[in-house]
Design a protein around this motif. Structure first.
Motif, mmCIF file in Angstrom:
data_model
loop_
_atom_site.group_PDB
_atom_site.id
_atom_site.type_symbol
_atom_site.label_atom_id
_atom_site.label_comp_id
_atom_site.label_asym_id
_atom_site.label_seq_id
_atom_site.Cartn_x
_atom_site.Cartn_y
_atom_site.Cartn_z
ATOM 1 N N GLY A 1 0.805 -1.224 0.000
ATOM 2 C CA GLY A 1 0.000 0.000 0.000
ATOM 3 C C GLY A 1 0.836 1.270 0.000
ATOM 4 O O GLY A 1 2.056 1.234 -0.165
ATOM 5 N N PHE B 1 1.088 5.389 1.928
ATOM 6 C CA PHE B 1 1.561 5.831 3.247
ATOM 7 C C PHE B 1 0.768 5.266 4.433
ATOM 8 O O PHE B 1 1.361 4.795 5.413
ATOM 9 C CB PHE B 1 1.597 7.367 3.325
ATOM 10 N N ASN C 1 -1.122 2.585 4.805
ATOM 11 C CA ASN C 1 -0.858 1.154 5.000
ATOM 12 C C ASN C 1 0.529 0.944 5.588
ATOM 13 O O ASN C 1 0.722 0.171 6.524
ATOM 14 C CB ASN C 1 -0.895 0.411 3.663
ATOM 15 N N TRP D 1 -10.765 4.676 -4.805
ATOM 16 C CA TRP D 1 -11.536 4.489 -3.578
ATOM 17 C C TRP D 1 -12.917 3.898 -3.844
ATOM 18 O O TRP D 1 -13.405 3.056 -3.075
ATOM 19 C CB TRP D 1 -11.648 5.807 -2.808
ATOM 20 N N ALA E 1 -1.172 19.569 -3.083
ATOM 21 C CA ALA E 1 -1.331 18.794 -1.852
ATOM 22 C C ALA E 1 -0.123 17.883 -1.643
ATOM 23 O O ALA E 1 0.355 17.247 -2.575
ATOM 24 C CB ALA E 1 -2.605 17.972 -1.920
HETATM 25 O O1 GFB Z 1 -2.302 6.147 2.489
HETATM 26 P P1 GFB Z 1 -3.043 5.030 1.856
HETATM 27 O O2 GFB Z 1 -2.433 3.701 2.000
HETATM 28 O O3 GFB Z 1 -4.481 5.098 2.522
HETATM 29 O O4 GFB Z 1 -3.202 5.369 0.326
HETATM 30 P P2 GFB Z 1 -5.925 4.450 2.221
HETATM 31 C C1 GFB Z 1 -3.847 6.536 -0.103
HETATM 32 C C2 GFB Z 1 -2.842 7.522 -0.744
HETATM 33 O O5 GFB Z 1 -3.593 8.488 -1.507
HETATM 34 C C3 GFB Z 1 -2.041 8.340 0.256
HETATM 35 C C4 GFB Z 1 -3.066 9.784 -1.323
HETATM 36 O O6 GFB Z 1 -0.871 7.728 0.707
HETATM 37 C C5 GFB Z 1 -1.778 9.625 -0.524
HETATM 38 O O7 GFB Z 1 -0.706 9.435 -1.412
HETATM 39 N N1 GFB Z 1 -4.018 10.565 -0.517
HETATM 40 C C6 GFB Z 1 -5.176 10.146 0.046
HETATM 41 C C7 GFB Z 1 -3.866 11.863 -0.206
HETATM 42 N N2 GFB Z 1 -5.773 11.150 0.709
HETATM 43 C C8 GFB Z 1 -4.976 12.228 0.577
HETATM 44 C C9 GFB Z 1 -5.058 13.580 1.057
HETATM 45 O O8 GFB Z 1 -5.974 13.977 1.766
HETATM 46 N N3 GFB Z 1 -4.049 14.407 0.712
HETATM 47 C C10 GFB Z 1 -3.015 14.002 -0.060
HETATM 48 N N4 GFB Z 1 -2.057 14.888 -0.342
HETATM 49 N N5 GFB Z 1 -2.900 12.745 -0.527
HETATM 50 C C11 GFB Z 1 -5.977 2.636 0.252
HETATM 51 C C12 GFB Z 1 -4.682 1.940 0.175
HETATM 52 O O9 GFB Z 1 -5.838 3.944 0.745
HETATM 53 O O10 GFB Z 1 -6.471 2.785 -1.053
HETATM 54 C C13 GFB Z 1 -4.892 0.592 -0.425
HETATM 55 O O11 GFB Z 1 -4.160 1.783 1.433
HETATM 56 C C14 GFB Z 1 -5.459 0.744 -1.816
HETATM 57 O O12 GFB Z 1 -3.688 -0.105 -0.465
HETATM 58 C C15 GFB Z 1 -6.698 1.603 -1.764
HETATM 59 O O13 GFB Z 1 -4.496 1.310 -2.665
HETATM 60 C C16 GFB Z 1 -7.214 1.944 -3.116
HETATM 61 O O14 GFB Z 1 -6.205 3.365 3.171
HETATM 62 O O15 GFB Z 1 -6.864 5.595 2.199
#
Ligand code: GFB
Length: 349
Positions: A18, A20, A22, A219, A303
């Motif tokens: 994943g 950040f 994860n 998402w 962002a």
């Molecule tokens: O962090 P993350 O594992 O959390 O993955 P979830 C989401 C990524 O989307 C973040 C970007 O690491 C950021 O790069 N991102 C999401 C954002 N929200 C923001 C925000 O508010 N600001 C900014 N600057 N960037 C899951 C993943 O996401 O999503 C799963 O962990 C899978 O592995 C799934 O890929 C689709 O748990 O939200």
């Protein structure tokens, strides 16, 4: 400087799952695991996936967090330092064993470097593996007090100075007993300053609400999986680890706009907020939200995920997406300081 070798050995891992959020969950678990085993944790770089790049980047731990603060909890060493200063002596080429739960049936080896980000991660440090070691039936879960004894008996530090794991020696989402380790993850000076500067420039008029909007194509895909599960990703953060406070719903994962607007309005009124900070990597809904709440609604552009999280953590009230592990990072940080968080489309039962 001369760095002392830890006679108890080391734990290394790739935060290969994943993005950040994860990776952060895994980081907390790995820190808890290293503590339990009383081995030094080698702090791996974060793995990032630059837009349109075919491969991954490795970003040193200290770019985003203070190493010294983690060290207040347990012995740690940045991977860059370990590889430069200690690996030539205690983990030299020719003696590097990769650990996995089960070996790959075809190759009869641990798949340490297969594909992205696995290959690029270890390649960053020119690490090749010379052998494979299964660790099943051992586990990472620290419920049982004998975890250290089990691992030490099977893999004594004298013979296995470095346990290098293909993935993280941790669960996703982070286990309940590791939640509080969040307090040792202090933003680096650089991230902290960027967050503070934005708050001074844009959010200084009074209390502000921080909101995380997790939506967009990737998402929507995730949220189609809600029907089959009691939990999804980070959902224990609002539902409780044993579903004490409910089960996962479609709305919880993908809150409808009108639900969000209503909820935001209520909080803005309640805390007499002067502004709303929106964190998202998708549509920030600025105009729509502004119309609904009638106070200033801002996002920080371009962002940057870590600065966004740091600002969310500093807000006077935070509304998070319960399913998102990105959301959950700021929620845990706020818990450390006793700051309130609520979740989109969620009322605890
Ligand atoms: O962090 P993350 O594992 O959390 O993955 P979830 C989401 C990524 O989307 C973040 C970007 O690491 C950021 O790069 N991102 C999401 C954002 N929200 C923001 C925000 O508010 N600001 C900014 N600057 N960037 C899951 C993943 O996401 O999503 C799963 O962990 C899978 O592995 C799934 O890929 C689709 O748990 O939200």
């Amino acid at each position: 400087a001369n760095i002392e070798i830890d006679p108890n050995g080391y734990v290394a891992f790739c935060p290969c799952m994943g993005r950040f959020g994860n990776q952060a969950d895994h980081y907390l678990g790995a820190l808890g695991f290293a503590k339990q085993l009383d081995r030094t944790l080698i702090l791996p770089p974060w793995v990032e996936y630059p837009y349109r790049s075919a491969t991954s980047d490795q970003i040193p731990f200290k770019t985003y967090f203070e190493v010294d603060t983690i060290a207040e909890y347990h012995r740690v060493i940045p991977m860059e330092t370990f590889m430069k200063e200690l690996a030539p002596t205690i983990w030299p080429e020719g003696k590097r064993i990769g650990f996995c739960y089960r070996k790959d049936a075809t190759s009869n080896e641990c798949s340490m470097k297969n594909g992205n980000p696995f290959g690029p991660f270890w390649d960053k440090f020119k690490i090749n593996f010379d052998g494979s070691q299964e660790y099943s039936p051992l586990s990472f879960s620290s419920h049982s007090g004998s975890l250290k004894a089990q691992w030490d008996k099977t893999f004594p530090a004298s013979e296995f100075p470095v346990l290098a794991f293909a993935g993280a020696p941790a669960s996703f989402p982070v286990e309940k007993h590791n939640l509080d380790l969040q307090r040792y993850f202090k933003w680096s000076k650089d991230i902290e300053e960027q967050a503070n500067l934005f708050i001074i420039e844009e959010l200084a008029e009074g209390p502000f609400v921080g909101i995380h909007l997790r939506h967009g194509l990737d998402w929507d895909n995730v949220c189609t999986h809600v029907d089959s599960s009691r939990h999804l990703f980070a959902s224990p953060q609002c539902l409780g680890y044993f579903n004490e406070y409910g089960t996962v719903t479609k709305e919880l994962c993908a809150p409808p706009k009108d639900v969000m607007k209503k909820q935001l309005k209520k909080i803005v009124k309640k805390i007499k907020a002067k502004a709303v900070f929106v964190a998202t990597d998708s549509d920030a809904m600025i105009n729509e939200l502004q119309k609904a709440v009638k106070v200033k609604v801002v996002q920080r552009t371009p962002a940057e995920p870590h600065v966004d999280l740091a600002i969310l953590a500093k807000s006077d009230h935070y509304i998070a997406n319960c399913v998102s592990s990105f959301s959950s990072f700021a929620k845990r940080e706020r818990d450390v300081y006793g700051k309130p968080t609520s979740f989109w489309a969620f009322t605890p039962k």
